[in-house]
Design a protein around this motif. Structure first.
Motif, PDB file in Angstrom:
ATOM      1  N   ILE A   1     -27.630  66.940 -41.493  1.00  0.00           N
ATOM      2  CA  ILE A   1     -28.028  68.102 -42.286  1.00  0.00           C
ATOM      3  C   ILE A   1     -27.409  67.906 -43.665  1.00  0.00           C
ATOM      4  O   ILE A   1     -26.194  67.706 -43.783  1.00  0.00           O
ATOM      5  CB  ILE A   1     -27.489  69.418 -41.678  1.00  0.00           C
TER       6      ILE A   1
ATOM      7  N   THR B   1     -22.988  67.434 -40.932  1.00  0.00           N
ATOM      8  CA  THR B   1     -23.431  68.005 -42.199  1.00  0.00           C
ATOM      9  C   THR B   1     -22.778  67.235 -43.339  1.00  0.00           C
ATOM     10  O   THR B   1     -21.565  67.058 -43.351  1.00  0.00           O
ATOM     11  CB  THR B   1     -23.059  69.497 -42.303  1.00  0.00           C
TER      12      THR B   1
ATOM     13  N   ALA C   1     -24.553  74.568 -42.363  1.00  0.00           N
ATOM     14  CA  ALA C   1     -23.947  73.745 -41.306  1.00  0.00           C
ATOM     15  C   ALA C   1     -23.839  74.512 -39.996  1.00  0.00           C
ATOM     16  O   ALA C   1     -24.121  73.979 -38.917  1.00  0.00           O
ATOM     17  CB  ALA C   1     -22.569  73.277 -41.753  1.00  0.00           C
TER      18      ALA C   1
ATOM     19  N   ALA D   1     -23.727  72.147 -36.549  1.00  0.00           N
ATOM     20  CA  ALA D   1     -23.124  70.848 -36.863  1.00  0.00           C
ATOM     21  C   ALA D   1     -21.795  70.671 -36.138  1.00  0.00           C
ATOM     22  O   ALA D   1     -21.072  71.637 -35.881  1.00  0.00           O
ATOM     23  CB  ALA D   1     -22.915  70.730 -38.370  1.00  0.00           C
TER      24      ALA D   1
ATOM     25  N   THR E   1     -26.604  69.650 -47.249  1.00  0.00           N
ATOM     26  CA  THR E   1     -26.590  70.977 -47.875  1.00  0.00           C
ATOM     27  C   THR E   1     -27.436  70.964 -49.147  1.00  0.00           C
ATOM     28  O   THR E   1     -27.961  71.982 -49.574  1.00  0.00           O
ATOM     29  CB  THR E   1     -25.153  71.424 -48.210  1.00  0.00           C
TER      30      THR E   1
ATOM     31  N   ASP F   1     -22.172  67.299 -47.266  1.00  0.00           N
ATOM     32  CA  ASP F   1     -22.181  68.281 -48.342  1.00  0.00           C
ATOM     33  C   ASP F   1     -21.820  67.600 -49.666  1.00  0.00           C
ATOM     34  O   ASP F   1     -20.661  67.281 -49.904  1.00  0.00           O
ATOM     35  CB  ASP F   1     -21.159  69.381 -47.987  1.00  0.00           C
TER      36      ASP F   1
END
Ligand SMILES: [Zn+2]
Length: 343
Positions: free
Chosen positions: A175, A133, A193, A198, A177, A135
């Motif tokens: 992924i 993930t 996540a 994740a 966010t 972010d």
């Protein structure tokens, strides 16, 4: 008379030796995915091959070879071949093949009868094992820290996050966010996540200080205990949640004690080498790594790091971080350490 006879024999022999080979047929082997060129030749046909990775273009040149008859090449287009063309330029024969995505190849020759074979392997179905993930800190109504020349933390973190995604998505499930300038609460970031199962959470931020001299990069991981300094940074980042209506104390730590210790160990295992190499590559100060109670890391069920890429309040550093070339270096180094972490 006898001399003339030998001369004619000699000429005929040389003609047959120097005559070009012929590609009699091109066919697709279906049992093993390969393209086969059947060649009628006295000697082993010589070829060279080159591959342009970016355009996925394979070029094969077969020396002293011609095409026997016209061949309908479009029938070879399919699972492995995107485009194909054969060109007989008198002396040599050229074969141009554009491969499909995720198709690798091998070219070799076989004897008895002479053949040139192009083997295809489709790697497309290769399952990506791990999920990361990424972010990008802040976003939307929350600009994060604002620095010199009104540079905003949310824009810089997103720029690096996108570059990091591009560098990792070939081998990892990614992924994000957020992928644009919109607001996401801290608890939603860890929820996204967790939902995606994740294996690692990488949060990108830019530091800020009242002193315009403060500089360098540092990385944080989740820890229930923190030093006064790390606690201050965590309180600062958490304050953005509070500022935009989120009660960050309500974000629960969802992992048990055993997982907490293991995750902390794993987070340190990536944070430490990353901070050293990242600061070195960008010629920035290595401010070290710290454990602290970051709300965004607390809610994630796995190892996670929060990278403070530099100080937005420092003129030199913000100019450095705003350059695309440097953002690429940042993404490249983080990607490298993510790879090392898993493999
Ligand atoms: Zn931040």
């Amino acid at each position: 008379m006898k001399k003339l006879f030998f001369f004619i024999i000699f000429c005929l022999l040389s003609l047959s030796i120097f005559a070009n080979s012929l590609v009699k047929n091109i066919r697709l082997n279906t049992t093993v995915p390969q393209l086969v060129l059947d060649i009628s030749s006295k000697t082993k046909p010589k070829f060279t091959s080159s591959y342009d990775e970016y355009n996925r273009l394979l070029f094969i040149e077969i020396e002293k070879t011609n095409l026997n008859s016209k061949i309908n090449m479009s029938k070879f287009i399919g699972k492995n071949i995107n485009k194909i063309d054969v060109l007989d330029y008198g002396k040599n024969l050229g074969l141009f093949i554009k491969l499909n995505k995720n198709v690798s190849h091998k070219v070799f020759s076989l004897n008895n009868p002479h053949r040139i074979v192009i083997d295809f392997r489709n790697n497309g179905s290769k399952k990506k094992e791990f999920t990361v993930t990424i972010d990008a800190g802040h976003g939307g109504k929350d600009p994060g820290a604002i620095g010199f020349r009104k540079y905003r933390e949310k824009d810089l973190t997103l720029a690096v996050a996108k570059k990091l995604k591009a560098k990792l998505s070939k081998d990892f499930n990614i992924i994000m966010t957020r992928e644009s300038d919109h607001f996401v609460t801290l608890s939603n970031r860890s929820r996204i996540a967790n939902r995606g199962k994740a294996d690692l959470f990488v949060s990108l931020h830019i530091n800020s200080s009242k002193s315009s001299k403060a500089h360098g990069m540092e990385i944080f991981y989740f820890s229930k205990k923190s030093s006064p300094y790390a606690g201050r940074i965590a309180a600062y980042e958490n304050s953005f949640g509070e500022k935009y209506g989120e009660k960050t104390t309500s974000i629960a730590q969802i992992m048990g004690e055993l997982a907490y210790n293991k995750n902390m160990e794993k987070s340190i295992a990536i944070a430490e080498p990353l901070n050293t190499s990242l600061s070195r590559r960008l010629n920035m100060k290595d401010r070290g790594i710290y454990g602290a109670n970051f709300a965004v890391l607390r809610g994630f069920n796995g190892p996670g790091i929060l990278v403070e890429l530099g100080f937005i309040s420092n003129k030199n550093e913000v100019l450095k971080m705003s350059r695309t070339a440097n953002q690429n270096v940042m993404a490249d180094e983080i990607a490298k350490k993510v790879r090392n972490f898993f493999y």
